[in-house]
Design a protein around this motif. Structure first.
Motif, PDB file in Angstrom:
ATOM      1  N   ILE A   1      22.493  22.804  74.803  1.00  0.00           N
ATOM      2  CA  ILE A   1      22.084  24.201  74.982  1.00  0.00           C
ATOM      3  C   ILE A   1      21.195  24.640  73.818  1.00  0.00           C
ATOM      4  CG2 ILE A   1      22.934  26.580  75.122  1.00  0.00           C
ATOM      5  CD1 ILE A   1      23.444  25.021  77.646  1.00  0.00           C
ATOM      6  N   GLU A   2      21.562  24.209  72.580  1.00  0.00           N
ATOM      7  CA  GLU A   2      20.758  24.573  71.423  1.00  0.00           C
ATOM      8  C   GLU A   2      19.369  23.955  71.499  1.00  0.00           C
ATOM      9  OE1 GLU A   2      23.886  23.288  71.007  1.00  0.00           O
ATOM     10  OE2 GLU A   2      24.934  25.128  70.480  1.00  0.00           O
ATOM     11  N   LEU A   3      19.268  22.745  72.053  1.00  0.00           N
ATOM     12  CA  LEU A   3      17.970  22.091  72.195  1.00  0.00           C
ATOM     13  C   LEU A   3      17.080  22.857  73.175  1.00  0.00           C
ATOM     14  CD1 LEU A   3      16.119  19.673  71.581  1.00  0.00           C
ATOM     15  CD2 LEU A   3      17.158  18.544  73.553  1.00  0.00           C
ATOM     16  N   ILE A   4      17.655  23.291  74.290  1.00  0.00           N
ATOM     17  CA  ILE A   4      16.887  24.075  75.266  1.00  0.00           C
ATOM     18  C   ILE A   4      16.430  25.392  74.641  1.00  0.00           C
ATOM     19  CG2 ILE A   4      17.010  25.304  77.471  1.00  0.00           C
ATOM     20  CD1 ILE A   4      18.957  23.091  78.405  1.00  0.00           C
ATOM     21  N   GLY A   5      17.335  26.058  73.931  1.00  0.00           N
ATOM     22  CA  GLY A   5      16.985  27.305  73.255  1.00  0.00           C
ATOM     23  C   GLY A   5      15.894  27.098  72.219  1.00  0.00           C
ATOM     24  N   SER A   6      15.990  26.008  71.467  1.00  0.00           N
ATOM     25  CA  SER A   6      14.971  25.723  70.447  1.00  0.00           C
ATOM     26  C   SER A   6      13.620  25.422  71.077  1.00  0.00           C
ATOM     27  CB  SER A   6      15.407  24.531  69.596  1.00  0.00           C
ATOM     28  OG  SER A   6      16.551  24.845  68.858  1.00  0.00           O
ATOM     29  N   LEU A   7      13.611  24.680  72.185  1.00  0.00           N
ATOM     30  CA  LEU A   7      12.355  24.376  72.870  1.00  0.00           C
ATOM     31  C   LEU A   7      11.713  25.640  73.446  1.00  0.00           C
ATOM     32  CD1 LEU A   7      13.176  21.014  74.657  1.00  0.00           C
ATOM     33  CD2 LEU A   7      11.678  21.381  72.687  1.00  0.00           C
ATOM     34  N   LEU A   8      12.534  26.535  73.973  1.00  0.00           N
ATOM     35  CA  LEU A   8      11.992  27.791  74.491  1.00  0.00           C
ATOM     36  C   LEU A   8      11.413  28.648  73.373  1.00  0.00           C
ATOM     37  CD1 LEU A   8      14.687  28.673  77.162  1.00  0.00           C
ATOM     38  CD2 LEU A   8      12.271  28.207  77.589  1.00  0.00           C
ATOM     39  N   ILE A   9      12.112  28.709  72.254  1.00  0.00           N
ATOM     40  CA  ILE A   9      11.616  29.488  71.122  1.00  0.00           C
ATOM     41  C   ILE A   9      10.335  28.869  70.567  1.00  0.00           C
ATOM     42  CG2 ILE A   9      12.133  30.167  68.734  1.00  0.00           C
ATOM     43  CD1 ILE A   9      15.024  30.625  69.658  1.00  0.00           C
ATOM     44  N   LEU A  10      10.296  27.543  70.494  1.00  0.00           N
ATOM     45  CA  LEU A  10       9.093  26.878  70.014  1.00  0.00           C
ATOM     46  C   LEU A  10       7.910  27.106  70.957  1.00  0.00           C
ATOM     47  CD1 LEU A  10       7.767  24.969  67.957  1.00  0.00           C
ATOM     48  CD2 LEU A  10       8.464  23.084  69.453  1.00  0.00           C
ATOM     49  N   SER A  11       8.147  27.017  72.249  1.00  0.00           N
ATOM     50  CA  SER A  11       7.048  27.256  73.189  1.00  0.00           C
ATOM     51  C   SER A  11       6.602  28.719  73.148  1.00  0.00           C
ATOM     52  CB  SER A  11       7.442  26.838  74.605  1.00  0.00           C
ATOM     53  OG  SER A  11       8.545  27.576  75.053  1.00  0.00           O
ATOM     54  N   GLY A  12       7.522  29.643  72.950  1.00  0.00           N
ATOM     55  CA  GLY A  12       7.141  31.044  72.774  1.00  0.00           C
ATOM     56  C   GLY A  12       6.303  31.248  71.530  1.00  0.00           C
ATOM     57  N   ALA A  13       6.656  30.541  70.453  1.00  0.00           N
ATOM     58  CA  ALA A  13       5.869  30.641  69.226  1.00  0.00           C
ATOM     59  C   ALA A  13       4.469  30.073  69.424  1.00  0.00           C
ATOM     60  CB  ALA A  13       6.585  29.919  68.091  1.00  0.00           C
ATOM     61  N   VAL A  14       4.357  29.016  70.230  1.00  0.00           N
ATOM     62  CA  VAL A  14       3.032  28.447  70.518  1.00  0.00           C
ATOM     63  C   VAL A  14       2.182  29.459  71.284  1.00  0.00           C
ATOM     64  CG1 VAL A  14       1.843  26.668  71.872  1.00  0.00           C
ATOM     65  CG2 VAL A  14       3.757  26.047  70.402  1.00  0.00           C
ATOM     66  N   PHE A  15       2.789  30.151  72.249  1.00  0.00           N
ATOM     67  CA  PHE A  15       2.031  31.164  72.991  1.00  0.00           C
ATOM     68  C   PHE A  15       1.637  32.334  72.095  1.00  0.00           C
ATOM     69  CE2 PHE A  15       3.429  29.063  76.856  1.00  0.00           C
ATOM     70  CZ  PHE A  15       2.308  29.185  77.645  1.00  0.00           C
ATOM     71  N   LEU A  16       2.512  32.740  71.196  1.00  0.00           N
ATOM     72  CA  LEU A  16       2.156  33.812  70.269  1.00  0.00           C
ATOM     73  C   LEU A  16       1.037  33.381  69.325  1.00  0.00           C
ATOM     74  CD1 LEU A  16       5.668  35.294  69.449  1.00  0.00           C
ATOM     75  CD2 LEU A  16       3.874  36.296  70.851  1.00  0.00           C
ATOM     76  N   PHE A  17       1.065  32.112  68.917  1.00  0.00           N
ATOM     77  CA  PHE A  17      -0.021  31.585  68.090  1.00  0.00           C
ATOM     78  C   PHE A  17      -1.334  31.583  68.864  1.00  0.00           C
ATOM     79  CE2 PHE A  17      -2.594  27.996  66.574  1.00  0.00           C
ATOM     80  CZ  PHE A  17      -2.795  28.399  65.266  1.00  0.00           C
ATOM     81  N   SER A  18      -1.264  31.196  70.128  1.00  0.00           N
ATOM     82  CA  SER A  18      -2.485  31.197  70.938  1.00  0.00           C
ATOM     83  C   SER A  18      -3.002  32.614  71.157  1.00  0.00           C
ATOM     84  CB  SER A  18      -2.251  30.489  72.276  1.00  0.00           C
ATOM     85  OG  SER A  18      -1.448  31.268  73.113  1.00  0.00           O
TER      86      SER A  18
END
Length: 114
Positions: free
Chosen positions: A2-19
């Motif tokens: 569950i923590e891995l899924i949460g971390s991947l979602l947060i990381l992908s959200g950070a990538v979109f915010l960076f973009s």
């Protein structure tokens, strides 16, 4: 897991915010900057909030309200900003082919005066 899924979602959200930040720097005019920033930040914020929901399941009802708030306010505020920019005749990039609001007829104040 569950923590891995949460971390991947947060990381992908950070990538979109960076973009979104990159879009604000790279786009040629105000209208495309508003569009790039709004779309990417909306998705980025939602992905981060969903990732937080995986980390803290007890917060889910509050996080759903945050997602609803982001989905309602981001597009409405960007629409208001771009309408205001169009009304004060902010120049568009020369590559712009169509101005959908050109024949709107509402270029004056709220009462309809030119």
């Amino acid at each position: 897991m569950i923590e891995l899924i949460g971390s991947l979602l947060i990381l992908s959200g950070a990538v979109f915010l960076f973009s979104a930040g990159l879009g604000l720097l790279r786009m040629p005019d105000s209208f495309t900057r508003i569009q790039a920033g709004t779309k990417a930040t909306t998705l980025g914020n939602i992905l981060i909030v969903v990732g937080l929901a995986f980390y803290h399941p007890g917060w889910s009802p509050k996080l759903v309200l945050v997602i609803f708030f982001v989905l309602m306010t981001n597009p409405v505020s960007s629409h208001a900003l771009s309408r205001a920019a169009h009304r004060i005749r902010t120049p568009m990039t020369p590559a712009t082919v169509t101005d959908a609001l050109a024949d709107d007829g509402k270029t004056g104040d709220a009462e309809g005066a030119p």
